[in-house]
Design a protein around this motif. Structure first.
Motif, PDB file in Angstrom:
ATOM      1  N   LYS A   3       0.844  -1.205   0.000  1.00  0.00           N
ATOM      2  CA  LYS A   3       0.000   0.000   0.000  1.00  0.00           C
ATOM      3  C   LYS A   3       0.876   1.250   0.000  1.00  0.00           C
ATOM      4  O   LYS A   3       0.526   2.280  -0.542  1.00  0.00           O
ATOM      5  N   LYS A   4       2.034   1.130   0.675  1.00  0.00           N
ATOM      6  CA  LYS A   4       2.876   2.313   0.840  1.00  0.00           C
ATOM      7  C   LYS A   4       4.353   1.900   0.833  1.00  0.00           C
ATOM      8  O   LYS A   4       4.739   0.975   1.560  1.00  0.00           O
ATOM      9  N   ILE A   5       5.144   2.578   0.001  1.00  0.00           N
ATOM     10  CA  ILE A   5       6.576   2.245  -0.071  1.00  0.00           C
ATOM     11  C   ILE A   5       7.407   3.441   0.377  1.00  0.00           C
ATOM     12  O   ILE A   5       7.192   4.571  -0.113  1.00  0.00           O
ATOM     13  N   GLY A  74       3.591   3.728   8.471  1.00  0.00           N
ATOM     14  CA  GLY A  74       2.835   2.558   7.998  1.00  0.00           C
ATOM     15  C   GLY A  74       3.274   2.057   6.631  1.00  0.00           C
ATOM     16  O   GLY A  74       2.450   1.534   5.872  1.00  0.00           O
ATOM     17  N   ALA A  75       4.564   2.225   6.328  1.00  0.00           N
ATOM     18  CA  ALA A  75       5.061   1.695   5.046  1.00  0.00           C
ATOM     19  C   ALA A  75       5.164   0.180   5.164  1.00  0.00           C
ATOM     20  O   ALA A  75       5.674  -0.326   6.158  1.00  0.00           O
ATOM     21  N   ILE A 100       8.991  -5.297   7.547  1.00  0.00           N
ATOM     22  CA  ILE A 100       8.812  -4.458   6.351  1.00  0.00           C
ATOM     23  C   ILE A 100       9.507  -5.183   5.196  1.00  0.00           C
ATOM     24  O   ILE A 100      10.620  -5.690   5.358  1.00  0.00           O
ATOM     25  N   THR A 101       8.846  -5.239   4.042  1.00  0.00           N
ATOM     26  CA  THR A 101       9.469  -5.960   2.923  1.00  0.00           C
ATOM     27  C   THR A 101      10.551  -5.097   2.290  1.00  0.00           C
ATOM     28  O   THR A 101      10.300  -3.942   1.934  1.00  0.00           O
ATOM     29  N   PHE A 102      11.726  -5.670   2.136  1.00  0.00           N
ATOM     30  CA  PHE A 102      12.827  -4.985   1.469  1.00  0.00           C
ATOM     31  C   PHE A 102      12.704  -5.249  -0.026  1.00  0.00           C
ATOM     32  O   PHE A 102      12.624  -6.412  -0.443  1.00  0.00           O
ATOM     33  N   ILE A 103      12.668  -4.203  -0.833  1.00  0.00           N
ATOM     34  CA  ILE A 103      12.518  -4.405  -2.283  1.00  0.00           C
ATOM     35  C   ILE A 103      13.908  -4.627  -2.868  1.00  0.00           C
ATOM     36  O   ILE A 103      14.594  -3.696  -3.297  1.00  0.00           O
ATOM     37  N   GLY A 104      14.299  -5.871  -2.827  1.00  0.00           N
ATOM     38  CA  GLY A 104      15.636  -6.276  -3.245  1.00  0.00           C
ATOM     39  C   GLY A 104      15.840  -7.706  -2.807  1.00  0.00           C
ATOM     40  O   GLY A 104      14.885  -8.374  -2.405  1.00  0.00           O
ATOM     41  N   PRO A 105      17.078  -8.170  -2.859  1.00  0.00           N
ATOM     42  CA  PRO A 105      17.356  -9.558  -2.486  1.00  0.00           C
ATOM     43  C   PRO A 105      17.315  -9.772  -0.981  1.00  0.00           C
ATOM     44  O   PRO A 105      17.164  -8.819  -0.214  1.00  0.00           O
TER      45      PRO A 105
END
Ligand code: ADP
Length: 495
Positions: A3-5, A74-75, A100-105
Motif C-alpha cells: 500500500k505504501k513504499i 505505515g510503510a 517491512i518488505t525490502f525491495i531487493g534480495p
C-alpha cells in the motif's frame, strides 16, 4: 500488493521509484536531508519527511531513523535505490526483522556477494571463471609477494569490501609491492572500515560487460541481456549501452548463462547485475555482483520494453516474474550518458552550486532521469550526478546520433558539467566504430580531459564558493582538505 513504499534514497533514483509507485497506485514516502529540503523528489512523493542533517551519516545512512519512520508512517515496503543502504546486509536484516518488505534480495544473498573474496570463493565452487588472483585477503607483505609472483605482474590490489572504484592499486613490479600494499590497506580501512586487501591479475585492455538478471521468490530466473560499460573515468562508468556491439550471439549465450548460474549460486531474487571483464578473445571473468538496481538500468529498459522497478516491486510482493526468457528480445540499441557536475578539464573536480538554468533535451528516442530542476542545489554531500540521458534507436548508429543531438540540447548554467567530454566521446571514431575498452579515455584523450591538478588559487576559490553557498558548518580547512583529498568529494559515487 503493497500500500505504501518508503524510498530510502534521493535524487534521480528516488524520482524513478516514485514514478513506478504512481503507475501502480502505491503511495510513496520520500525522505530528505537538510541539503535536499526543496529537491524534486520531496515534492513528487505522496508524503515527505525530514530525516536529518546533510551528511549522509546523519540522514540517508541513519538506519534507526529510517526504520522507525517506515514503521511510524505505515510503510509496508522499503525501496533502497542504489548506493546508501542498498547493499548493506545488516540494514536489510533489520528491515526484514521489522516486518517491512525490502525491495531487493535477501540479506543472506547480499552478504554472500558483499565481500569480494567470499564471492570469488563461491564462484570457484560453482566453476564460474573469475579474474585470476587470490580468493582470500593477503595477511602480510611476504605472503602477497609470493602470491603476486605466481599470478604474474601487473597485478591489482583490491579492497575485499570495495566499491565505487575506490581502494584499487595497480602494481607493475615487485619493488612497488610493499608500499602499494600498505597504502591499499589504509585506503580500504578509510573507505570501507575493513583493511582486507586481495590480489587480482591486472587484465590488460578488457571490456566491462555486465548482465542484468532477475529472479523471483518462486525460484524462476531470467537474464535481460548484457550492458557494455567500458567508458569509465577513475574506474567509474560514464557511458553505458545495451546491447554490446562486441558481444556476438554465441558469447551472449555463454555469458548470460554464467550470470544466471551466479544468481542461482547465491539463491538470489529481485534485480541484480553480474559484472565481468572480457578480453579481446571474448573470454570473460567474474568481477563482482551488484545486488541492487543499477544506475544504468534505463538502457536495459529501453531495449527490452520492461519496467525493472515495477518488476522489482512485484517480485518483492511475492509475485511470479511477469515474463519468461522466451518472451523478451533485444529491440534496437540504447546508449546512456551520465551528466555530472564536474570539470573534465580539471581532474574531474566536482562542482557544487545552484542550477541557475536546467533545460533537458527531449524528442524521439530520448529519456531523461534527473533529480534536479532549475534552482536546485548541487551540494558537496552527495554524488554529483545531475541527470542520466538515455537514447534509443533502431540501430547503434541511430541511438548515437540521437544521443549527440540531445547532448547539444542541454542548457545548464550555474555549474560546470562533463557534457563537453561526453560530446567528444560520441564524436570519437573508435567509439563510433565500437572499438574501445576500459582504458578508452586515457588512450584517446591523453592530452585532453585528463586534467591538470587544480592550482591552489582554484582550490581557494572553490572553498569560498562552497562555504558561501552551503553555509556549511565545516571550517574552510575541512572543505579544502576534502577538495584536495584523492577523491575530492565527500559523496560516494556509484558503479
Ligand atoms: P568496484 O566494486 O570498486 O566498482 P570493480 O571490481 O567493479 O570495482 O571494478 C571497477 C572497474 O575497475 C572495472 O570496470 C574495470 O575498469 C577496473 N578493474 C577492476 N578489476 C580489474 C582487473 N583485474 N583488471 C583490469 N581492470 C580492472
Amino acid at each position: 500488493m503493497f500500500k505504501k513504499i518508503l524510498i530510502a534514497n534521493r535524487g534521480e533514483i528516488a524520482l524513478r521509484i516514485i514514478r513506478a509507485c504512481k503507475e501502480m497506485s502505491i503511495k510513496s514516502v520520500a525522505i530528505y536531508s537538510e541539503a535536499d529540503k526543496t529537491s524534486p523528489h520531496t515534492k513528487y512523493a505522496d508524503e515527505a519527511y525530514y530525516i536529518g542533517e546533510s551528511p549522509s551519516s546523519e540522514s540517508y545512512l541513519n538506519q534507526n531513523k529510517i526504520i522507525s519512520l517506515a514503521k511510524q508512517v505505515g510503510a509496508d515496503a522499503l525501496h533502497p535505490g542504489y548506493g546508501f543502504f542498498s547493499e548493506n546486509a545488516v540494514f536489510i536484516k533489520e528491515i526484514e526483522d521489522a516486518g517491512i518488505t525490502f525491495i531487493g534480495p535477501s540479506s543472506s544473498s547480499v552478504k554472500m556477494m558483499g565481500i569480494k573474496t567470499a564471492a570469488r570463493q563461491l564462484m570457484n565452487q560453482h566453476k564460474i571463471p573469475i579474474v585470476p588472483g587470490t580468493t582470500f585477503p593477503i595477511k602480510s607483505i611476504s605472503e602477497g609477494l609470493e602470491a603476486a609472483i605466481k599470478i604474474g605482474y601487473p597485478i591489482l590490489l583490491k579492497a575485499a569490501a570495495g566499491g565505487g572504484g575506490k581502494g584499487m592499486k595497480l602494481v607493475t613490479t615487485q619493488n612497488e609491492f610493499a608500499s602499494s600494499f600498505e597504502s591499499a590497506q589504509r585506503e580500504a580501512l578509510k573507505f570501507f572500515a575493513d583493511d582486507s586487501v586481495y590480489i587480482e591479475k591486472y587484465i590488460e585492455n578488457p571490456k566491462h560487460i555486465e548482465v542484468q538478471i532477475f529472479g523471483d521468490k518462486l525460484g524462476n530466473y531470467v537474464h535481460i541481456f548484457e550492458r557494455e560499460c567500458s567508458i569509465q573515468r577513475r574506474h567509474q562508468k560514464i557511458i553505458e549501452e545495451a546491447p554490446s556491439s562486441f558481444v556476438d550471439d554465441k558469447t551472449r549465450k555463454k555469458i548470460t548463462q554464467a550470470a544466471i548460474n551466479v544468481a542461482k549460486a547465491c539463491g538470489y531474487y529481485n534485480a541484480g547485475t553480474i559484472e565481468f571483464l572480457m578480453d579481446k578473445y571474448s573470454n570473460f571473468y567474474f568481477l563482482e555482483m551488484n545486488t541492487r538496481l543499477q544506475v544504468e538500468h534505463p538502457v536495459t529498459e529501453m531495449i527490452s520494453g520492461l519496467d525493472l522497478v515495477k518488476e522489482q516491486i512485484n517480485v518483492a510482493a511475492g509475485k511470479e516474474l511477469s515474463f519468461n526468457q522466451e518472451d523478451i528480445k533485444i529491440n534496437g540499441h540504447s546508449i546512456e550518458a551520465r551528466i555530472y557536475a564536474e570539470d573534465p578539464e580539471n581532474n574531474f573536480l566536482p562542482f557544487t552550486g545552484k542550477l541557475l538554468e536546467f533545460l533537458a533535451p527531449s524528442g524521439p528516442g530520448i529519456r531523461i532521469d534527473a533529480g534536479f530542476s532549475r534552482g536546485s542545489l548541487i551540494s558537496i554531500y552527495y554524488d554529483p550526478l545531475i541527470a542520466k540521458l538515455a537514447a534509443w534507436g533502431k540501430t547503434r548508429d541511430e541511438a548515437l546520433e540521437r544521443l549527440k543531438r540531445a547532448l547539444g540540447e542541454f542548457q545548464i548554467a550555474g555549474v560546470t558539467t562533463n557534457i563537453s567530454l561526453l560530446k567528444a566521446v560520441c564524436n570519437n571514431i573508435n567509439f563510433i566504430k565500437g572499438n574501445f575498452d576500459i582504458n578508452f579515455l586515457e588512450k584517446e584523450f591523453a592530452n585532453e580531459f585528463q586534467g591538470k591538478t587544480a592550482s591552489s588559487d582554484e582550490i581557494e576559490n572553490a572553498v569560498v564558493i562552497i562555504s558561501s553557498l552551503l553555509k556549511v558548518r565545516s571550517s574552510s580547512t575541512e572543505i579544502k582538505n576534502t577538495l584536495i583529498d584523492n577523491n575530492k568529494w565527500t559523496g560516494l559515487q556509484y558503479e
